[in-house]
Design a protein around this motif. Structure first.
Motif, PDB file in Angstrom:
ATOM      1  N   ILE A  92      49.036 101.727   6.188  1.00 21.32           N
ATOM      2  CA  ILE A  92      47.830 101.781   5.060  1.00 21.32           C
ATOM      3  C   ILE A  92      47.508 100.447   4.391  1.00 21.32           C
ATOM      4  CG2 ILE A  92      46.813 102.860   3.124  1.00 21.32           C
ATOM      5  CD1 ILE A  92      48.591 105.146   3.529  1.00 21.32           C
ATOM      6  N   ILE A  93      46.211 100.240   4.876  1.00 20.37           N
ATOM      7  CA  ILE A  93      45.480  99.109   4.144  1.00 20.37           C
ATOM      8  C   ILE A  93      44.277  99.330   3.525  1.00 20.37           C
ATOM      9  CG2 ILE A  93      46.309  97.432   5.748  1.00 20.37           C
ATOM     10  CD1 ILE A  93      43.549  97.338   6.791  1.00 20.37           C
ATOM     11  N   PRO A  94      44.052  98.755   2.144  1.00 18.73           N
ATOM     12  CA  PRO A  94      42.672  99.052   1.454  1.00 18.73           C
ATOM     13  C   PRO A  94      41.462  99.180   2.238  1.00 18.73           C
ATOM     14  CG  PRO A  94      44.030  97.216   0.355  1.00 18.73           C
ATOM     15  CD  PRO A  94      44.524  97.330   1.631  1.00 18.73           C
ATOM     16  N   ASP A  95      40.478 100.233   2.134  1.00 16.93           N
ATOM     17  CA  ASP A  95      39.399 100.519   2.752  1.00 16.93           C
ATOM     18  C   ASP A  95      38.376  99.452   1.843  1.00 16.93           C
ATOM     19  OD1 ASP A  95      37.423 101.332   4.187  1.00 16.93           O
ATOM     20  OD2 ASP A  95      37.155 103.236   3.311  1.00 16.93           O
ATOM     21  N   SER A 145      53.018 105.135   4.671  1.00 18.54           N
ATOM     22  CA  SER A 145      52.907 106.678   4.308  1.00 18.54           C
ATOM     23  C   SER A 145      54.183 107.403   5.302  1.00 18.54           C
ATOM     24  CB  SER A 145      51.768 107.339   4.312  1.00 18.54           C
ATOM     25  OG  SER A 145      51.770 108.671   4.211  1.00 18.54           O
ATOM     26  N   THR A 146      55.212 107.614   4.624  1.00 17.10           N
ATOM     27  CA  THR A 146      56.272 108.342   5.503  1.00 17.10           C
ATOM     28  C   THR A 146      57.452 109.087   4.487  1.00 17.10           C
ATOM     29  OG1 THR A 146      58.148 107.810   7.008  1.00 17.10           O
ATOM     30  CG2 THR A 146      57.838 106.024   5.470  1.00 17.10           C
ATOM     31  N   GLU A 147      58.076 109.824   5.339  1.00 16.31           N
ATOM     32  CA  GLU A 147      59.106 110.536   4.159  1.00 16.31           C
ATOM     33  C   GLU A 147      60.516 109.799   4.409  1.00 16.31           C
ATOM     34  OE1 GLU A 147      59.685 114.553   5.835  1.00 16.31           O
ATOM     35  OE2 GLU A 147      57.574 115.213   5.302  1.00 16.31           O
ATOM     36  N   GLU A 148      60.466 108.858   5.192  1.00 14.70           N
ATOM     37  CA  GLU A 148      61.634 107.902   5.241  1.00 14.70           C
ATOM     38  C   GLU A 148      61.553 106.574   4.105  1.00 14.70           C
ATOM     39  OE1 GLU A 148      65.276 107.512   6.465  1.00 14.70           O
ATOM     40  OE2 GLU A 148      63.937 108.759   7.632  1.00 14.70           O
ATOM     41  N   ASN A 149      62.688 106.378   3.558  1.00 11.12           N
ATOM     42  CA  ASN A 149      62.605 105.128   2.633  1.00 11.12           C
ATOM     43  C   ASN A 149      62.755 103.929   3.901  1.00 11.12           C
ATOM     44  OD1 ASN A 149      62.742 106.649   0.173  1.00 11.12           O
ATOM     45  ND2 ASN A 149      65.146 106.870   0.267  1.00 11.12           N
ATOM     46  N   GLY A 150      62.056 102.903   3.172  1.00 10.43           N
ATOM     47  CA  GLY A 150      62.115 101.553   3.825  1.00 10.43           C
ATOM     48  C   GLY A 150      61.170 100.670   3.469  1.00 10.43           C
ATOM     49  N   VAL A 151      61.073  99.738   4.062  1.00 12.45           N
ATOM     50  CA  VAL A 151      60.023  98.464   3.901  1.00 12.45           C
ATOM     51  C   VAL A 151      59.135  98.074   5.021  1.00 12.45           C
ATOM     52  CG1 VAL A 151      59.771  96.208   3.424  1.00 12.45           C
ATOM     53  CG2 VAL A 151      61.713  97.499   2.212  1.00 12.45           C
ATOM     54  N   ILE A 152      58.073  97.996   4.675  1.00 16.21           N
ATOM     55  CA  ILE A 152      56.820  97.664   5.565  1.00 16.21           C
ATOM     56  C   ILE A 152      56.216  96.317   5.441  1.00 16.21           C
ATOM     57  CG2 ILE A 152      54.959  98.713   4.614  1.00 16.21           C
ATOM     58  CD1 ILE A 152      53.969  99.564   7.197  1.00 16.21           C
ATOM     59  N   LYS A 153      56.134  95.669   6.437  1.00 15.07           N
ATOM     60  CA  LYS A 153      55.511  94.233   6.358  1.00 15.07           C
ATOM     61  C   LYS A 153      55.021  93.780   7.532  1.00 15.07           C
ATOM     62  CE  LYS A 153      59.526  91.804   8.091  1.00 15.07           C
ATOM     63  NZ  LYS A 153      60.679  90.740   8.023  1.00 15.07           N
ATOM     64  N   ASN A 185      40.666  91.304  14.188  1.00 13.19           N
ATOM     65  CA  ASN A 185      42.036  90.954  14.109  1.00 13.19           C
ATOM     66  C   ASN A 185      43.000  91.991  14.547  1.00 13.19           C
ATOM     67  OD1 ASN A 185      41.859  88.400  12.244  1.00 13.19           O
ATOM     68  ND2 ASN A 185      40.000  89.569  11.942  1.00 13.19           N
ATOM     69  N   MET A 186      43.962  91.746  15.380  1.00 12.69           N
ATOM     70  CA  MET A 186      44.829  92.830  15.601  1.00 12.69           C
ATOM     71  C   MET A 186      46.058  92.409  14.982  1.00 12.69           C
ATOM     72  SD  MET A 186      43.106  94.752  17.646  1.00 12.69           S
ATOM     73  CE  MET A 186      44.523  96.183  18.314  1.00 12.69           C
ATOM     74  N   LEU A 187      46.508  93.338  13.972  1.00 10.38           N
ATOM     75  CA  LEU A 187      47.699  92.783  13.039  1.00 10.38           C
ATOM     76  C   LEU A 187      48.766  93.745  13.215  1.00 10.38           C
ATOM     77  CD1 LEU A 187      45.535  92.503   9.721  1.00 10.38           C
ATOM     78  CD2 LEU A 187      46.004  90.737  11.408  1.00 10.38           C
ATOM     79  N   GLU A 188      49.806  93.174  13.550  1.00 10.75           N
ATOM     80  CA  GLU A 188      51.314  93.703  14.032  1.00 10.75           C
ATOM     81  C   GLU A 188      51.917  94.065  12.506  1.00 10.75           C
ATOM     82  OE1 GLU A 188      53.484  92.630  17.127  1.00 10.75           O
ATOM     83  OE2 GLU A 188      51.760  91.470  17.996  1.00 10.75           O
ATOM     84  N   TRP A 189      52.557  95.196  12.541  1.00  2.00           N
ATOM     85  CA  TRP A 189      53.449  95.722  11.353  1.00  2.00           C
ATOM     86  C   TRP A 189      54.773  96.161  11.682  1.00  2.00           C
ATOM     87  CZ3 TRP A 189      54.822 100.840  11.134  1.00  2.00           C
ATOM     88  CH2 TRP A 189      53.841 101.512  11.754  1.00  2.00           C
ATOM     89  N   LEU A 190      55.713  95.846  10.991  1.00  2.00           N
ATOM     90  CA  LEU A 190      57.111  96.518  11.114  1.00  2.00           C
ATOM     91  C   LEU A 190      57.534  97.271   9.901  1.00  2.00           C
ATOM     92  CD1 LEU A 190      59.778  96.567  12.795  1.00  2.00           C
ATOM     93  CD2 LEU A 190      60.315  94.385  11.625  1.00  2.00           C
ATOM     94  N   PHE A 191      58.007  98.459  10.387  1.00  2.00           N
ATOM     95  CA  PHE A 191      58.703  99.375   9.034  1.00  2.00           C
ATOM     96  C   PHE A 191      60.120  99.265   9.530  1.00  2.00           C
ATOM     97  CE2 PHE A 191      60.481 103.261   7.852  1.00  2.00           C
ATOM     98  CZ  PHE A 191      60.380 103.248   6.440  1.00  2.00           C
ATOM     99  N   THR A 192      61.048  98.841   8.489  1.00  2.00           N
ATOM    100  CA  THR A 192      62.459  98.863   8.469  1.00  2.00           C
ATOM    101  C   THR A 192      62.780 100.043   7.641  1.00  2.00           C
ATOM    102  OG1 THR A 192      62.526  96.583   8.869  1.00  2.00           O
ATOM    103  CG2 THR A 192      64.510  97.178   8.465  1.00  2.00           C
ATOM    104  N   PRO A 193      63.875 101.110   8.390  1.00  2.00           N
ATOM    105  CA  PRO A 193      64.112 102.122   7.600  1.00  2.00           C
ATOM    106  C   PRO A 193      65.274 101.496   6.522  1.00  2.00           C
ATOM    107  CG  PRO A 193      64.915 102.520   9.345  1.00  2.00           C
ATOM    108  CD  PRO A 193      64.029 101.144   9.764  1.00  2.00           C
ATOM    109  N   GLU A 194      65.714 102.351   5.440  1.00  2.00           N
ATOM    110  CA  GLU A 194      66.773 102.192   4.531  1.00  2.00           C
ATOM    111  C   GLU A 194      67.936 102.371   5.572  1.00  2.00           C
ATOM    112  OE1 GLU A 194      67.946 104.059   0.722  1.00  2.00           O
ATOM    113  OE2 GLU A 194      66.553 102.536   0.103  1.00  2.00           O
ATOM    114  N   ASP A 195      67.935 103.263   6.055  1.00  2.00           N
ATOM    115  CA  ASP A 195      69.211 103.929   6.865  1.00  2.00           C
ATOM    116  C   ASP A 195      69.051 103.523   8.364  1.00  2.00           C
ATOM    117  OD1 ASP A 195      71.198 105.229   7.936  1.00  2.00           O
ATOM    118  OD2 ASP A 195      70.584 107.128   7.791  1.00  2.00           O
TER     119      ASP A 195
END
Length: 208
Positions: free
Chosen positions: A94-97, A112-120, A133-143
């Protein structure tokens, strides 16, 4: 449904070939105990009636084991293994509208997820350019042991930046006044956009 039964005059030995391979299962935060299928001479054995099953290492991702032991006329113990695979979580980036313009820094991103982690953001782009602009993101879970990382792309449209230039004009006015007994002279010089005007006023000597 027809009832399956088997005459058990002699003890039946449970062997590896009687047991179907166990399919891979996906981690689900609980102990995983997939059912086993055992068939001897066309008869499908029933758990807790013909055999018992004990599971080990079946909570986290990796290789789990189920130990099958015959009872009530069935004999033998056979160990079967199965794999537990990582779960892939549902993640919405999610990014600001709002409107975005060229030169803007990449927008703040959240997950927005039920899993704990970090997105960047990932990739070399640090500022938006005009257009798509095609912006790539990565979500890394805590587990990370049991949960997969997730990647995705957000499309951001950036508008051109508009620059407005304002011109200003400066006017300088110089006034010189000269007084004498015979006459009074006033000289006014006005400079505006390189235009100069000179005004001279003469006052005759008064005689009494």
């Amino acid at each position: 449904a027809p009832v399956e039964f088997m005459l058990k005059s002699d003890a039946q030995q449970i062997k590896n070939e009687h047991i179907a391979e166990i399919a891979d299962v996906t981690y689900d935060y609980t102990e995983l105990m997939p059912k086993v299928e055992i068939v001897i001479n066309g008869y499908k054995l029933q758990e807790e009636i013909d055999y018992t099953a004990e599971y080990a290492d079946n909570l986290n991702v990796g290789t789990a084991t189920v130990s099958i032991t015959g009872i009530n006329g069935f004999e033998g113990t056979v160990n079967k293994t199965f794999k537990i695979l990582k779960i892939k979580p549902d993640v919405e980036a999610i990014i600001p509208d709002q409107e975005y313009f060229e030169g803007d820094a990449l927008p703040e991103i959240s997950a927005s997820t039920e899993e704990n982690g970090v997105i960047k953001w990932v990739g070399d782009l640090t500022k938006l350019v005009i257009g798509t602009n095609m912006l790539e993101w990565l979500f890394t879970p805590e587990d990370t042991e049991n949960v997969e990382s997730v990647t995705g792309v957000i499309e951001v449209e950036a508008k051109a930046t508009t620059t407005t230039t304002t011109e200003s004009t400066t006017t300088t006015t110089t006034t010189t006044t000269t007084t004498s007994k015979d006459k009074e002279t006033s000289v006014t010089t006005t400079s505006k956009d390189k235009e100069t005007s000179v005004t001279t006023t003469s006052k005759d000597k008064e005689t009494s």
